[in-house]
Scaffold this motif. Structure first.
Motif, PDB file in Angstrom:
ATOM      1  N   ASP A  68       0.839  -1.194   0.000  1.00  0.00           N
ATOM      2  CA  ASP A  68       0.000   0.000   0.000  1.00  0.00           C
ATOM      3  C   ASP A  68       0.877   1.248   0.000  1.00  0.00           C
ATOM      4  N   VAL A  69       0.271   2.371  -0.299  1.00  0.00           N
ATOM      5  CA  VAL A  69       0.973   3.651  -0.222  1.00  0.00           C
ATOM      6  C   VAL A  69       1.503   3.847   1.200  1.00  0.00           C
ATOM      7  N   GLY A  70       2.772   4.230   1.297  1.00  0.00           N
ATOM      8  CA  GLY A  70       3.386   4.455   2.594  1.00  0.00           C
ATOM      9  C   GLY A  70       4.190   3.281   3.120  1.00  0.00           C
ATOM     10  N   ASP A  71       4.070   2.103   2.515  1.00  0.00           N
ATOM     11  CA  ASP A  71       4.852   0.947   2.955  1.00  0.00           C
ATOM     12  C   ASP A  71       6.338   1.186   2.687  1.00  0.00           C
ATOM     13  N   GLU A  72       7.157   0.826   3.641  1.00  0.00           N
ATOM     14  CA  GLU A  72       8.601   0.944   3.507  1.00  0.00           C
ATOM     15  C   GLU A  72       9.149  -0.377   2.967  1.00  0.00           C
ATOM     16  N   VAL A  73       9.931  -0.310   1.892  1.00  0.00           N
ATOM     17  CA  VAL A  73      10.358  -1.513   1.190  1.00  0.00           C
ATOM     18  C   VAL A  73      11.849  -1.485   0.876  1.00  0.00           C
ATOM     19  N   ILE A  74      12.363  -2.679   0.584  1.00  0.00           N
ATOM     20  CA  ILE A  74      13.700  -2.838   0.014  1.00  0.00           C
ATOM     21  C   ILE A  74      13.551  -3.654  -1.260  1.00  0.00           C
ATOM     22  N   GLY A  75      14.524  -3.515  -2.167  1.00  0.00           N
ATOM     23  CA  GLY A  75      14.416  -4.261  -3.405  1.00  0.00           C
ATOM     24  C   GLY A  75      15.740  -4.480  -4.100  1.00  0.00           C
ATOM     25  N   TYR A  76      15.806  -5.610  -4.794  1.00  0.00           N
ATOM     26  CA  TYR A  76      16.879  -5.889  -5.746  1.00  0.00           C
ATOM     27  C   TYR A  76      16.223  -5.767  -7.122  1.00  0.00           C
ATOM     28  N   VAL A  77      16.202  -4.545  -7.630  1.00  0.00           N
ATOM     29  CA  VAL A  77      15.370  -4.205  -8.787  1.00  0.00           C
ATOM     30  C   VAL A  77      16.165  -4.402 -10.075  1.00  0.00           C
ATOM     31  N   ALA A  85      10.389   2.261 -10.611  1.00  0.00           N
ATOM     32  CA  ALA A  85       9.272   1.331 -10.729  1.00  0.00           C
ATOM     33  C   ALA A  85       9.816  -0.065 -10.464  1.00  0.00           C
ATOM     34  N   ALA A  86       9.336  -0.696  -9.389  1.00  0.00           N
ATOM     35  CA  ALA A  86       9.892  -1.961  -8.934  1.00  0.00           C
ATOM     36  C   ALA A  86       8.876  -3.090  -9.074  1.00  0.00           C
ATOM     37  N   PRO A  87       9.163  -4.126  -9.877  1.00  0.00           N
ATOM     38  CA  PRO A  87       8.272  -5.279  -9.965  1.00  0.00           C
ATOM     39  C   PRO A  87       8.142  -5.988  -8.615  1.00  0.00           C
ATOM     40  N   LEU A  88       6.991  -6.602  -8.381  1.00  0.00           N
ATOM     41  CA  LEU A  88       6.749  -7.281  -7.113  1.00  0.00           C
ATOM     42  C   LEU A  88       7.794  -8.336  -6.805  1.00  0.00           C
ATOM     43  N   ARG A  89       8.299  -9.017  -7.833  1.00  0.00           N
ATOM     44  CA  ARG A  89       9.252 -10.103  -7.614  1.00  0.00           C
ATOM     45  C   ARG A  89      10.573  -9.610  -7.031  1.00  0.00           C
ATOM     46  N   THR A  90      10.766  -8.285  -7.016  1.00  0.00           N
ATOM     47  CA  THR A  90      12.038  -7.722  -6.560  1.00  0.00           C
ATOM     48  C   THR A  90      11.966  -7.150  -5.148  1.00  0.00           C
ATOM     49  N   LEU A  91      10.795  -7.167  -4.501  1.00  0.00           N
ATOM     50  CA  LEU A  91      10.574  -6.369  -3.292  1.00  0.00           C
ATOM     51  C   LEU A  91      10.265  -7.179  -2.045  1.00  0.00           C
ATOM     52  N   ALA A  92      10.571  -6.583  -0.899  1.00  0.00           N
ATOM     53  CA  ALA A  92      10.139  -7.074   0.411  1.00  0.00           C
ATOM     54  C   ALA A  92      10.028  -5.864   1.330  1.00  0.00           C
ATOM     55  N   ARG A  93       9.414  -6.072   2.460  1.00  0.00           N
ATOM     56  CA  ARG A  93       9.292  -4.980   3.426  1.00  0.00           C
ATOM     57  C   ARG A  93      10.642  -4.692   4.074  1.00  0.00           C
ATOM     58  N   ASP A 126      10.601 -14.019  -1.966  1.00  0.00           N
ATOM     59  CA  ASP A 126      10.566 -14.872  -0.776  1.00  0.00           C
ATOM     60  C   ASP A 126      11.908 -14.865  -0.052  1.00  0.00           C
ATOM     61  N   ASP A 127      12.996 -14.984  -0.815  1.00  0.00           N
ATOM     62  CA  ASP A 127      14.328 -14.933  -0.207  1.00  0.00           C
ATOM     63  C   ASP A 127      14.573 -13.578   0.449  1.00  0.00           C
ATOM     64  N   LEU A 128      14.117 -12.508  -0.200  1.00  0.00           N
ATOM     65  CA  LEU A 128      14.328 -11.172   0.350  1.00  0.00           C
ATOM     66  C   LEU A 128      13.523 -10.974   1.633  1.00  0.00           C
ATOM     67  N   ARG A 129      12.318 -11.532   1.673  1.00  0.00           N
ATOM     68  CA  ARG A 129      11.532 -11.472   2.914  1.00  0.00           C
ATOM     69  C   ARG A 129      12.254 -12.202   4.041  1.00  0.00           C
ATOM     70  N   ARG A 130      12.841 -13.340   3.729  1.00  0.00           N
ATOM     71  CA  ARG A 130      13.585 -14.094   4.756  1.00  0.00           C
ATOM     72  C   ARG A 130      14.785 -13.290   5.252  1.00  0.00           C
ATOM     73  N   LEU A 131      15.473 -12.617   4.358  1.00  0.00           N
ATOM     74  CA  LEU A 131      16.606 -11.773   4.754  1.00  0.00           C
ATOM     75  C   LEU A 131      16.152 -10.637   5.659  1.00  0.00           C
ATOM     76  N   SER A 132      15.029 -10.028   5.326  1.00  0.00           N
ATOM     77  CA  SER A 132      14.492  -8.956   6.162  1.00  0.00           C
ATOM     78  C   SER A 132      14.188  -9.466   7.567  1.00  0.00           C
ATOM     79  N   GLU A 133      13.629 -10.677   7.664  1.00  0.00           N
ATOM     80  CA  GLU A 133      13.355 -11.282   8.966  1.00  0.00           C
ATOM     81  C   GLU A 133      14.646 -11.528   9.742  1.00  0.00           C
ATOM     82  N   LEU A 134      15.669 -12.036   9.048  1.00  0.00           N
ATOM     83  CA  LEU A 134      16.949 -12.296   9.712  1.00  0.00           C
ATOM     84  C   LEU A 134      17.582 -11.001  10.211  1.00  0.00           C
TER      85      LEU A 134
END
Length: 315
Positions: free
Chosen positions: A82-91, A106-114, A260-268
């Motif tokens: 959503d608007v305002g979400d803070e994200v990281i990406g390998y775009v 402009a970042a495709p969904l496959r490149t992003l995580a929170r 999915d890998d990026l989400r796991r990294l964010s969790e770590l």
């Protein structure tokens, strides 16, 4: 929008700061307001034309694949952010053109995580490419197991410093090559430092007489031959720097975007298992200096470019 771009291959002098076209946001992408973008060796290699046979350029090229920022507009098919979400990406796309050294990307969904909540914008921007590289090599390719011994080359660098932490998290003993001034830094990550250069094989054998179970190479060249001779029976060798690794029975690997890998990294990162050391930052308009510094190859951790916004100071 303001961005760094280049219209021909060359050295840092081809990078120009100025206006470029605003990004077009596809149905499965989001528009990200960039707060920081990390510099990686692949950026200057691409700028010099070394990836020409792999990724075709569409000039002018905005460099940069790593980003941290805020979602300002989701694509019409997006429900994940959503608007305002803070994200990281390998775009990274399959061509060179629309990078992250800009006010917006402009970042495709496959490149992003929170974005990890405990990291600064600069630290978060430094995580995606090096983190995904380390995670995919250690977990998916080398399949490092608890109790194994892993040799990580260039352990104080961007990829190496994250790889040391991840391997330790996986329960491995980690030996890391580094210059002597970086030995304490490597120890702080949980690794056992050894000095690279002539005599490396003997030094590693001195601390691991039976050899190592896995080698993560980000240097290439002579390090590959030394590494192959250090492997224990059934040992595995992966390089992200030199395709000649296959001649030593190893595998070459090029990191890919994976949400999915990026989400796991964010969790770590939020768990404290992985941190990012930012060595130096530059404002967007000085990105050429950041490229020059990265190309020298002496950076501890990451070099990051920041984007300041009127009214918030970029914070």
């Amino acid at each position: 929008m303001k961005a760094i771009s280049y219209s021909r291959y060359g050295g840092p002098e081809v990078l120009a700061f100025g206006e470029v076209r605003d990004p077009v946001v596809g149905p499965d992408a989001v528009l990200v307001k960039v707060r920081a973008a990390a510099v990686n060796p692949v950026d200057w290699k691409a700028r010099e034309g070394h990836l020409d046979g792999v990724l075709a350029p569409v000039f002018p090229v905005v460099p940069g694949w790593d980003v941290s920022g805020v979602v300002v507009r989701p694509g019409v098919a997006v429900s994940e952010f959503d608007v305002g979400d803070e994200v990281i990406g390998y775009v990274r796309e399959d061509f060179l053109s629309r990078g992250t050294f800009a006010e917006y990307v402009a970042a495709p969904l496959r490149t992003l995580a929170r974005k990890p909540r405990n990291l600064t914008w600069e630290e978060a921007a430094g995580l995606p490419l090096v983190g995904l590289t380390a995670y995919q090599v250690l977990v998916k390719v080398l399949q490092v197991k608890r109790g194994e011994t892993v040799l990580v080359h260039a352990a104080a660098g961007g990829v190496g410093s994250v790889a040391v932490q991840l391997a330790v998290h996986l329960g491995a003993r980690v030996i890391g090559t580094a210059s002597e001034p970086n030995h304490d830094f490597v120890r702080g990550l949980g690794g056992e430092p050894v000095t690279y250069g002539e005599g490396l094989g003997e030094r590693v054998r001195g601390v691991a007489p039976e050899g190592v179970d896995a080698v993560f190479d980000s240097v290439g060249g002579d390090a590959l031959k030394v590494s192959a001779n250090l492997l224990a029976p059934e040992g595995r060798l992966v390089s992200i720097a030199d395709t000649e690794v296959v001649n030593y029975g190893g595998r070459y690997y090029f990191v890919r975007p994976d949400a999915d890998d990026l989400r796991r990294l964010s969790e770590l990162a939020e768990q404290g298992a992985v941190s990012v050391h930012v060595d130096e930052t530059f404002p967007l308009e000085r990105a050429a200096e950041a490229h020059r510094l990265n190309e020298e190859g002496r950076t501890r951790g990451k070099i990051v470019v920041t984007v300041a916004w009127e009214g918030d100071g970029g914070e």
